[in-house]
Design an enzyme around this catalytic site. Structure first.
Site, PDB file in Angstrom:
ATOM      1  N   ASP A 250      25.707  19.578  -7.798  1.00 34.25           N
ATOM      2  CA  ASP A 250      24.864  20.745  -7.488  1.00 34.25           C
ATOM      3  C   ASP A 250      24.246  21.374  -8.736  1.00 34.25           C
ATOM      4  O   ASP A 250      24.281  22.591  -8.916  1.00 34.25           O
ATOM      5  CB  ASP A 250      25.653  21.805  -6.720  1.00 34.25           C
ATOM      6  CG  ASP A 250      26.066  21.347  -5.330  1.00 34.25           C
ATOM      7  OD1 ASP A 250      25.833  20.181  -4.998  1.00 34.25           O
ATOM      8  OD2 ASP A 250      26.617  22.166  -4.590  1.00 34.25           O
TER       9      ASP A 250
ATOM     10  N   GLN B 165      31.469  22.237  -6.855  1.00 40.77           N
ATOM     11  CA  GLN B 165      30.072  22.602  -7.017  1.00 40.77           C
ATOM     12  C   GLN B 165      29.951  23.574  -8.183  1.00 40.77           C
ATOM     13  O   GLN B 165      30.694  24.556  -8.253  1.00 40.77           O
ATOM     14  CB  GLN B 165      29.526  23.246  -5.741  1.00 40.77           C
ATOM     15  CG  GLN B 165      29.556  22.321  -4.535  1.00 40.77           C
ATOM     16  CD  GLN B 165      30.806  22.478  -3.701  1.00 40.77           C
ATOM     17  OE1 GLN B 165      31.892  22.734  -4.229  1.00 40.77           O
ATOM     18  NE2 GLN B 165      30.674  22.331  -2.404  1.00 40.77           N
TER      19      GLN B 165
ATOM     20  N   ASP C  95      24.307  15.385  -5.120  1.00 38.04           N
ATOM     21  CA  ASP C  95      23.471  16.422  -4.492  1.00 38.04           C
ATOM     22  C   ASP C  95      22.897  17.362  -5.547  1.00 38.04           C
ATOM     23  O   ASP C  95      22.836  18.580  -5.339  1.00 38.04           O
ATOM     24  CB  ASP C  95      24.285  17.234  -3.483  1.00 38.04           C
ATOM     25  CG  ASP C  95      24.929  16.369  -2.405  1.00 38.04           C
ATOM     26  OD1 ASP C  95      24.421  15.260  -2.149  1.00 38.04           O
ATOM     27  OD2 ASP C  95      25.945  16.796  -1.829  1.00 38.04           O
TER      28      ASP C  95
ATOM     29  N   TRP D 116      21.193  17.429   3.834  1.00 34.63           N
ATOM     30  CA  TRP D 116      22.136  18.533   3.985  1.00 34.63           C
ATOM     31  C   TRP D 116      21.987  19.145   5.378  1.00 34.63           C
ATOM     32  O   TRP D 116      22.977  19.548   6.009  1.00 34.63           O
ATOM     33  CB  TRP D 116      21.861  19.559   2.888  1.00 34.63           C
ATOM     34  CG  TRP D 116      22.832  20.689   2.810  1.00 34.63           C
ATOM     35  CD1 TRP D 116      24.047  20.779   3.416  1.00 34.63           C
ATOM     36  CD2 TRP D 116      22.671  21.906   2.076  1.00 34.63           C
ATOM     37  NE1 TRP D 116      24.661  21.971   3.103  1.00 34.63           N
ATOM     38  CE2 TRP D 116      23.829  22.684   2.279  1.00 34.63           C
ATOM     39  CE3 TRP D 116      21.660  22.406   1.255  1.00 34.63           C
ATOM     40  CZ2 TRP D 116      23.996  23.939   1.694  1.00 34.63           C
ATOM     41  CZ3 TRP D 116      21.838  23.652   0.683  1.00 34.63           C
ATOM     42  CH2 TRP D 116      22.989  24.409   0.896  1.00 34.63           C
TER      43      TRP D 116
END
Length: 332
Positions: free
Chosen positions: A164, A141, A185, A250
């Site tokens: 991310d 991330q 994501d 999430w």
């Protein structure tokens, strides 16, 4: 032929307004601290550190064209703050000449927020015409922008990362005429009510999910609405058709809508995906679509998603008073 009075009136109107379409901002607005070659501060953070932490008046920083290799943190301010990037065209991200880049990731021991190239830890912030990059790439991330404050707006901003990219995490937020790029994501967060308008969302090879909204209860205000935007492969990227999903939860009250947007064939026919086969988290999600077009807008959608009967309004997401803090000249 215009009269002198007409010219002066138009000039005054332009100076008062935050945006004139295709207008340039190639010198510091009055009262702003200035950053870059030939100006007062050599780094953005140095200028940020010179701002008053006690004043409730609006403050601003203008950044000259160039690439700034640093992490920038906006913390502890009591009044509104504006960051302006040099550009010859304020109307979108395409003319941006300022880039902030950094490569911190969770693999380096940072938190999601701590890894961000630009950390917006306060509310009442506006950011214009800046490219923000986390260059870490695959493997962990690594956030480009962490937006933690209420009444925060990004206008003509480009966000680039891999996993991310954009942490839209707290408060009411708006993203207008922006570019958002990532793989996994890459639009995510837990409590923000965020409106994405006329933005270009681009995916790169090696990923699967665009949004990962972390709303964890029915009372959590988090809500992502992507309005009149586009979803496609990033330039130069070979992305397999059907390899991406609009989102996965999430947390199990995840809430996301794509509406009146053009979805290319990178979007899977199911549209939406569970968190994982062993931990689906779909029992209370609110995933919807309305009025989308393009090859990725058709197909048998996931059973836990809905086709909406009407578009979600911006006031539903941001509240009826949004015009008091949103730069509406950027909205569709």
């Amino acid at each position: 032929m215009w009269s002198v009075l007409t010219f002066v009136t138009l000039l005054a109107t332009g100076l008062a307004a935050p945006l004139n379409k295709r207008a340039s901002r190639t010198s510091p607005p009055s009262g702003c601290l200035s950053v870059g070659s030939g100006f007062t501060y050599s780094t953005i953070q140095a200028a940020v550190n010179k701002l008053s932490k006690t004043s409730t008046s609006s403050q601003c920083i203008w950044i000259n064209q160039g690439t700034y290799k640093e992490q920038v943190s906006l913390e502890g301010f009591k009044g509104p703050l504006v960051l302006y990037g040099y550009t010859s065209d304020t109307s979108s991200y395409t003319g941006n000449k300022v880039t902030i880049t950094h490569n911190l990731s969770q693999a380096s021991g940072a938190t999601n927020d701590g890894s961000a190239t630009l950390r917006v830890e306060v509310g009442n912030v506006k950011v214009y015409n800046i490219n923000v990059v986390n260059s870490y790439g695959k493997g962990s991330q690594a956030v480009a922008v962490s937006a933690q404050g209420d009444k925060t707006g990004f206008y003509g901003v480009s966000f680039k990362g891999f996993q991310d990219t954009l942490l839209a995490d707290n408060g009411a937020q708006v993203y207008a005429k922006c570019y958002i790029e990532g793989a996994t994501d890459f639009i995510f967060g837990q409590k923000a009510a965020a409106w994405f308008d006329r933005s270009d969302i681009r995916v790169v090879a090696g990923g699967f999910y665009i949004t990962a909204n972390g709303r964890d209860s029915s009372s959590n205000p988090s809500y992502y609405v992507i309005n009149k935007s586009t979803v496609a492969a990033a330039s130069g990227q070979s992305v397999t058709a059907g390899s991406y999903y609009l989102g996965r939860p999430w947390r199990n009250y995840s809430r996301v809508v794509f509406q009146n947007s053009n979805l290319s064939n990178v979007i899977n026919a199911a549209g939406w995906k569970s968190w994982s086969d062993s931990d689906p988290r779909t029992d209370h999600v609110s995933y919807g679509e309305y009025g989308n077009t393009g090859a990725g807008a058709s197909g048998t959608r996931a059973s836990f998603s809905k086709k909406l009967g009407s578009a979600v309004s911006i006031s539903t997401v941001l509240g009826s008073g949004y015009t008091s803090w949103v730069d509406t000249s950027y909205l569709s």
